[in-house]
Design an enzyme around this catalytic site. Structure first.
Site, PDB file in Angstrom:
ATOM      1  CG  LEU A 193      -1.946  -1.118   1.318  1.00  0.00           C
ATOM      2  CD1 LEU A 193      -2.638  -1.089   2.675  1.00  0.00           C
ATOM      3  CD2 LEU A 193      -2.967  -0.986   0.206  1.00  0.00           C
ATOM      4  N   GLY A 194       2.044   1.166   0.549  1.00  0.00           N
ATOM      5  CA  GLY A 194       2.931   2.325   0.627  1.00  0.00           C
ATOM      6  C   GLY A 194       4.118   1.994   1.495  1.00  0.00           C
ATOM      7  N   GLY A 222       6.758   3.950   4.461  1.00  0.00           N
ATOM      8  CA  GLY A 222       7.058   5.113   5.289  1.00  0.00           C
ATOM      9  C   GLY A 222       8.374   4.953   6.013  1.00  0.00           C
ATOM     10  N   GLY A 228       8.752   1.426   7.671  1.00  0.00           N
ATOM     11  CA  GLY A 228       8.769   0.242   6.827  1.00  0.00           C
ATOM     12  C   GLY A 228       7.598   0.221   5.869  1.00  0.00           C
ATOM     13  CB  VAL A 263       1.848  -0.221   4.925  1.00  0.00           C
ATOM     14  CG1 VAL A 263       0.484  -0.661   5.430  1.00  0.00           C
ATOM     15  CG2 VAL A 263       2.551   0.626   5.967  1.00  0.00           C
ATOM     16  CE  LYS A 283       3.167   1.264  10.093  1.00  0.00           C
ATOM     17  NZ  LYS A 283       3.426   2.093   8.914  1.00  0.00           N
ATOM     18  CG  ASP A 313       7.190  11.285  10.867  1.00  0.00           C
ATOM     19  OD1 ASP A 313       7.359  10.222  10.247  1.00  0.00           O
ATOM     20  OD2 ASP A 313       7.388  12.402  10.345  1.00  0.00           O
TER      21      ASP A 313
END
Length: 762
Positions: free
Chosen positions: A481-482, A484, A487, A489, A504, A599
């Site tokens: 999914l993405g 960051g 790590g 996801v 994640k 963050d």
């Protein structure tokens, strides 16, 4: 350019870091494209063959980490892709239409061609710190220096071909402001202009972009040798230089410096870090900390310096002179002062700074006195032809006189101590009262909890998963999914596809035992709020650490604001802003133990199926940094959203989240990123600075840009955001106050300028 078929690279060709082939060569064997060593790994780039240490002229994805020897680079499927040691693919070139062939040309340009031999991608279009013979730096484009001679990541300086026709050098992370400029061609033509390095003569020219007519010659070689190669490079020290490379019969390169823009590197703004000054020692530039300051990193003598004494007290608007002293140096400053006024004598300037609570340094250059706040930048030794004296504020021991006897405390100090005692007594009494109150509340909550059903207990219990369960649910972790800071996801499914989760895979976590990790998971698992992404469970097997969250079907706020084809309407943005503020309020003040997120950014704000905003990655900061209370060298967060105190050796607090929320709030209000380049108006590059200027000038229509918004709400949210991004943490309101301001419960006062870099008043 010629495209020799004999040197064409076909689809399927692959390079390796430590086994042949490691590079693709140009027909003359003077340029190579492939893997070169950097640090303990390898990067992909172009270099001059036969040159000392293989002079690198272009680096692909220069700010990504170096890869290991098990990686490879493949020209597959019309793309140029790097596969790292973990099997992750990083696309270097993805042209449209797809490429059929590639070639390393003798010009130093690596080119991809389609099936009709048309150029569909070339390295010349994406310069790093160098342009080669025949290459152009187009209008609006920049060269970014390397970090050092052995580290080709983005460095501290940039050279921009501006829209007004001027070629200008700045430190990075600055707007295109004359105060930050340290070298320029001074060619303001107000036409589209390009910088070109001619192929054979080695001349640097400024050309009219429309008709290639010469505007000005910037530099030429001292002498020309047939067959030489030329390059113009913005060095890691900030100097722009022209080099020539001639070759002997064995193909070895002899490099010569033909021209350099700056004779004295102390003239390069940013050559030395904050609170340090540049001075020439035996003809070489060297950085020194201001008196009373020392380098933050002793191994980085061009870095920032920090104060090694405690500041004095400010009483009735004036500095307590019994705490401080002034020392002087022959140093000048090219930065803007916050105060500028004529004074007859330099002693008057010294005394003015001594009494001013805001003044950390003053510079007297007859007949003008300039006063500055920390941090100080662009300091350097003054020449013999310039009379300039700098005064720096220092702390002294007020308890001893010159004979070693104890001095009598002045009345002002006694008064201050008395007031402090009364204040602290009131605070202790208030804290004690709150403690007793909370004790009774907690006792009541415990009793209430013990009466809940087993169903509620199950609701708050984290599930432990096996690695194979999660691998099967995510189809081998192939549904990303993405990615960051913690790590990647992946999307997972359970119950035969009826329920979805987000898995994640944590990377770069601190090494800790299984018991400590489970304890951290229990703390995060207890943190439940409608505006926080819920943790469902976790997996811990050997070194593997995975977290399982509820699935957020509508992606991130970043996607909604910056990647969608339509702009979210005003009411939705207001609602999302309030959702995020409520989530931060819970983390800071309402959960069992306060959590500093560290963050807050649009990528960490996710949207569920009802478009409700929820904060993700909360509580994970401890997994990367064991102690949240101090920054030291473990600064957390994302550049552009990080509060200024992360870059200083001072304790951090929940106020770092307030700053990050302020930047996110600005981006939501204006529906654009805080930092955007290639805008028609360079002053709009940094949103936070431009927003304050529009607010101060009462020109909010420039920010609204014709959108249908509630103007009063727009102004209120913008004003709150400007309070949140104040450089001084004490000026940022607590999140509860921010919430009440956003909801219109309390009035929002007029904010001061968030940073001295935004608006300097003389």
């Amino acid at each position: 350019m010629a495209q020799p078929d004999a040197n064409m690279i076909g689809l399927g060709a692959t390079l390796y870091p430590s086994t042949q082939p490691t590079a693709w060569y140009s027909p003359s064997k003077r340029f190579a494209f492939g893997f070169f060593p950097e640090g303990s790994g390898f990067k992909v780039g172009i270099w001059i063959v036969g040159s000392a240490n293989n002079v690198t002229v272009w680096t692909a994805q220069r700010d990504d980490p170096a890869v290991l020897s098990s990686s490879n680079l493949g020209f597959i499927g019309g793309k140029l892709q790097l596969k790292d040691e973990q099997g992750q693919l990083h696309t270097i070139a993805d042209p449209s239409p797809p490429a059929s062939n590639a070639c390393m040309l003798d010009s130093g340009n690596f080119v991809l061609y389609d099936q009709y031999k048309n150029t569909v991608w070339q390295s010349f279009t994406f310069p790093a710190d160098t342009i080669l013979g025949g290459q152009e730096l187009d209008t609006g484009k920049e060269l970014i220096s390397s970090w050092s001679s052995t580290n080709h990541s983005s460095g501290r300086f940039r050279l921009k071909m501006q829209n007004d026709g001027n070629l200008v050098a700045y430190p990075v992370n600055t707007v295109d402001d004359s105060i930050d400029c340290y070298w320029t061609t001074g060619t303001v033509t107000n036409t589209e202009t390009e910088l070109k390095l001619t192929n054979f003569s080695g001349t640097l020219l400024l050309l009219n972009a429309s008709d290639s007519e010469e505007i000005e010659s910037v530099a030429s070689p001292l002498s020309r040798v047939n067959g030489s190669l030329y390059r113009a490079t913005l060095g890691y020290d900030g100097n722009f230089r022209l080099f020539s490379h001639s070759f002997d019969a064995e193909g070895k390169s002899n490099m010569s410096t033909e021209w350099e823009a700056i004779a004295d590197l102390c003239d390069v703004k940013g050559f030395c870090g904050y609170n340090s000054y540049c001075s020439r020692i035996n003809g070489e530039p060297k950085c020194f900390c201001m008196p009373g300051y020392s380098f933050i990193d002793l191994n980085e003598t061009s870095g920032d310096c920090e104060r090694n004494f405690t500041g004095s007290k400010c009483i009735l608007g004036k500095e307590d002179a019994s705490h401080i002293n002034m020392t002087s140096l022959n140093v000048g400053c090219d930065d803007r002062p916050y105060f500028l006024a004529p004074m007859r004598e330099k002693e008057d300037c010294n005394h003015s700074c001594l009494e001013d609570c805001d003044c950390d340094a003053a510079i007297y250059s007859e007949p003008t006195c300039s006063k500055y706040k920390l941090p100080l930048k662009y300091l350097k030794n003054t020449t013999s032809t310039v009379s300039s004296t700098a005064f720096f504020k220092l702390s002294i021991d007020i308890n001893r006189n010159q004979n070693g006897d104890t001095q009598k405390q002045p009345w002002s100090t006694i008064l201050a101590l008395s007031l402090s005692f009364v204040t602290y007594s009131c605070i202790i009494l208030a804290v004690f009262t709150i403690f007793i109150f909370k004790f009774h509340i907690m006792k009541y909550r415990k009793l209430l909890f013990e009466t809940k059903t087993t169903g509620l207990i199950k609701e708050f219990t984290l599930r432990t998963y096996t690695y194979n369960e999660l691998k099967k649910a995510t189809k081998g972790f192939n549904r990303e999914l993405g990615k960051g800071g913690f790590g990647a996801v992946h999307k997972g499914t359970f119950d035969k596809g009826r329920s979805f989760v987000a898995v994640k895979r944590l990377e770069k976590v601190v090494e800790e035992g299984e018991r400590e990790f489970r304890a951290e998971m229990r703390v995060i698992g207890k943190t439940r709020h409608r505006n926080l992404v819920r943790l469902l469970g976790y997996c811990i097997e050997g070194s593997k650490r995975l977290l399982v969250y509820e699935y957020m079907s509508n992606g991130s706020l970043s996607d909604l604001l910056f990647k969608g084809q339509w702009r979210p309407n005003w009411d939705d943005r207001v609602r999302i802003a309030l959702d995020v503020a409520r989530g931060i309020l819970y983390l800071h003040e309402e959960c069992e133990s306060a959590i500093i997120h560290c963050d807050i950014k649009p990528q960490n704000i996710l949207l569920d199926e009802s478009w409700r905003a929820k904060i993700s990655d909360f509580g994970l900061a401890k997994l990367l940094m064991p102690d949240q209370t101090r920054t030291n060298t473990h600064a957390r967060g994302t550049r552009g959203y990080m509060a200024p105190e992360w870059n200083k050796n001072i304790p951090i607090s929940v106020k770092v989240d307030i700053y990050s929320f302020g930047i996110v709030l600005l981006e939501m209000v204006c529906c654009r990123r805080n930092l955007e380049f290639n805008l028609l108006r360079p002053e709009e590059t940094l949103l936070s600075a431009w927003a304050y200027k529009c607010f101060e000038a009462k020109e909010l229509d420039k920010l609204i840009r014709g959108e249908e918004v509630d103007r009063r709400t727009f102004e209120r949210m913008l004003t709150v955001a400007l309070w949140c991004i104040q450089d001084e943490p004490a000026l940022r309101f607590p999140i509860r106050t921010v919430m009440m301001m956003l909801e219109g419960i309390i009035n929002v006062p007029i904010p001061p300028c968030p940073s001295d870099e935004f608006n300097v008043q003389y």
